[in-house]
Write a protein that holds these residues in place. Structure first.
Motif, short mmCIF file in Angstrom:
data_model
loop_
_atom_site.label_atom_id
_atom_site.label_comp_id
_atom_site.label_asym_id
_atom_site.label_seq_id
_atom_site.Cartn_x
_atom_site.Cartn_y
_atom_site.Cartn_z
N LEU A 48 0.83 -1.21 0.00
CA LEU A 48 0.00 0.00 0.00
C LEU A 48 0.86 1.26 0.00
O LEU A 48 0.49 2.27 -0.60
CB LEU A 48 -0.95 0.00 1.19
CG LEU A 48 -2.18 -0.88 1.09
CD1 LEU A 48 -2.95 -0.89 2.40
CD2 LEU A 48 -3.07 -0.44 -0.05
N LEU A 49 2.01 1.20 0.65
CA LEU A 49 2.93 2.33 0.64
C LEU A 49 3.44 2.59 -0.78
O LEU A 49 3.51 3.74 -1.22
CB LEU A 49 4.10 2.07 1.59
CG LEU A 49 5.19 3.15 1.62
CD1 LEU A 49 4.63 4.45 2.17
CD2 LEU A 49 6.37 2.67 2.43
N VAL A 50 3.78 1.53 -1.50
CA VAL A 50 4.22 1.68 -2.89
C VAL A 50 3.11 2.30 -3.73
O VAL A 50 3.35 3.23 -4.51
CB VAL A 50 4.66 0.31 -3.47
CG1 VAL A 50 4.90 0.39 -4.95
CG2 VAL A 50 5.90 -0.20 -2.75
N VAL A 51 1.90 1.80 -3.57
CA VAL A 51 0.77 2.35 -4.33
C VAL A 51 0.53 3.80 -3.94
O VAL A 51 0.30 4.66 -4.80
CB VAL A 51 -0.50 1.49 -4.10
CG1 VAL A 51 -1.73 2.16 -4.69
CG2 VAL A 51 -0.31 0.11 -4.69
N ASP A 52 0.59 4.09 -2.65
CA ASP A 52 0.33 5.43 -2.14
C ASP A 52 1.35 6.44 -2.66
O ASP A 52 0.98 7.52 -3.11
CB ASP A 52 0.34 5.41 -0.61
CG ASP A 52 -0.11 6.73 0.00
OD1 ASP A 52 -0.71 7.56 -0.70
OD2 ASP A 52 0.13 6.91 1.21
N LYS A 53 2.60 6.11 -2.61
CA LYS A 53 3.65 7.07 -2.95
C LYS A 53 4.02 7.09 -4.43
O LYS A 53 4.42 8.13 -4.95
CB LYS A 53 4.91 6.79 -2.12
CG LYS A 53 4.70 6.93 -0.64
CD LYS A 53 4.31 8.34 -0.28
CE LYS A 53 4.13 8.47 1.22
NZ LYS A 53 3.65 9.77 1.61
N LEU A 54 3.91 5.95 -5.11
CA LEU A 54 4.41 5.88 -6.48
C LEU A 54 3.31 5.80 -7.53
O LEU A 54 3.40 6.43 -8.58
CB LEU A 54 5.36 4.69 -6.62
CG LEU A 54 6.55 4.70 -5.68
CD1 LEU A 54 7.36 3.43 -5.84
CD2 LEU A 54 7.41 5.92 -5.91
N VAL A 55 2.29 4.99 -7.29
CA VAL A 55 1.27 4.77 -8.30
C VAL A 55 0.20 5.86 -8.25
O VAL A 55 -0.19 6.41 -9.28
CB VAL A 55 0.63 3.37 -8.13
CG1 VAL A 55 -0.46 3.14 -9.16
CG2 VAL A 55 1.69 2.29 -8.22
N LEU A 56 -0.28 6.16 -7.05
CA LEU A 56 -1.33 7.17 -6.87
C LEU A 56 -0.84 8.27 -5.92
O LEU A 56 -1.32 8.38 -4.79
CB LEU A 56 -2.59 6.52 -6.30
CG LEU A 56 -3.21 5.39 -7.11
CD1 LEU A 56 -4.31 4.71 -6.32
CD2 LEU A 56 -3.73 5.91 -8.43
N PRO A 57 0.07 9.11 -6.36
CA PRO A 57 0.63 10.10 -5.43
C PRO A 57 -0.36 11.17 -4.98
O PRO A 57 -0.15 11.82 -3.96
CB PRO A 57 1.78 10.72 -6.23
CG PRO A 57 1.46 10.45 -7.65
CD PRO A 57 0.66 9.20 -7.68
N LEU A 58 -1.45 11.36 -5.72
CA LEU A 58 -2.43 12.38 -5.34
C LEU A 58 -3.50 11.86 -4.38
O LEU A 58 -4.28 12.64 -3.87
CB LEU A 58 -3.10 12.94 -6.60
CG LEU A 58 -2.15 13.61 -7.60
CD1 LEU A 58 -2.91 14.07 -8.83
CD2 LEU A 58 -1.41 14.76 -6.95
N VAL A 59 -3.51 10.56 -4.15
CA VAL A 59 -4.49 9.95 -3.25
C VAL A 59 -3.79 9.60 -1.94
O VAL A 59 -2.69 9.05 -1.95
CB VAL A 59 -5.09 8.68 -3.89
CG1 VAL A 59 -6.07 8.01 -2.95
CG2 VAL A 59 -5.73 9.01 -5.22
N ASP A 60 -4.42 9.95 -0.82
CA ASP A 60 -3.83 9.67 0.49
C ASP A 60 -4.34 8.32 1.01
O ASP A 60 -5.52 8.18 1.34
CB ASP A 60 -4.19 10.78 1.47
CG ASP A 60 -3.55 10.59 2.83
OD1 ASP A 60 -2.50 9.92 2.89
OD2 ASP A 60 -4.09 11.12 3.81
N LEU A 61 -3.46 7.35 1.06
CA LEU A 61 -3.81 6.02 1.58
C LEU A 61 -3.24 5.78 2.97
O LEU A 61 -3.18 4.64 3.41
CB LEU A 61 -3.30 4.94 0.61
CG LEU A 61 -3.91 4.93 -0.79
CD1 LEU A 61 -3.25 3.86 -1.63
CD2 LEU A 61 -5.40 4.73 -0.73
N SER A 62 -2.86 6.83 3.66
CA SER A 62 -2.22 6.64 4.96
C SER A 62 -3.18 6.03 5.98
O SER A 62 -2.76 5.26 6.85
CB SER A 62 -1.65 7.96 5.48
OG SER A 62 -2.68 8.91 5.67
#
Length: 85
Positions: A48-62
């Motif tokens: 999820l960190l990879v998706v959050d920071k690299l794939v969807l940088p405009l979406v906050d998955l924290s």
């Protein structure tokens, strides 16, 4: 560089989970099971960190990452407290 580090963290957590679950399959020591399940949760957290920071940088998955990490720790804590052999 961040992509490499995030990916290596996810792969390391996955490797730990696999090794712990394989050790559980051989020895049937229940703490290895709970630890392996915890590391599966931590692997999902790192993915999820990879998706959050690299794939969807405009979406906050924290929030999702925190919930997954909390669930992984609760699984391990349950195993440590309630599954005493």
């Amino acid at each position: 560089m961040a992509a490499v580090i995030y990916s290596l963290c996810a792969l390391t957590a996955l490797l730990c989970a696999v090794l712990l679950l394989l050790a559980y399959a051989r020895s049937r020591y229940r703490l290895l099971l709970w630890s392996g399940l915890c590391f599966i949760g931590l692997t999902i957290n790192n993915l999820l960190l990879v998706v959050d920071k690299l794939v969807l940088p405009l979406v906050d998955l924290s929030g999702w990452r925190s919930m997954v990490a909390l669930l992984a720790m609760v699984v391990l804590l349950y195993g440590l407290i309630f599954d005493a052999d």
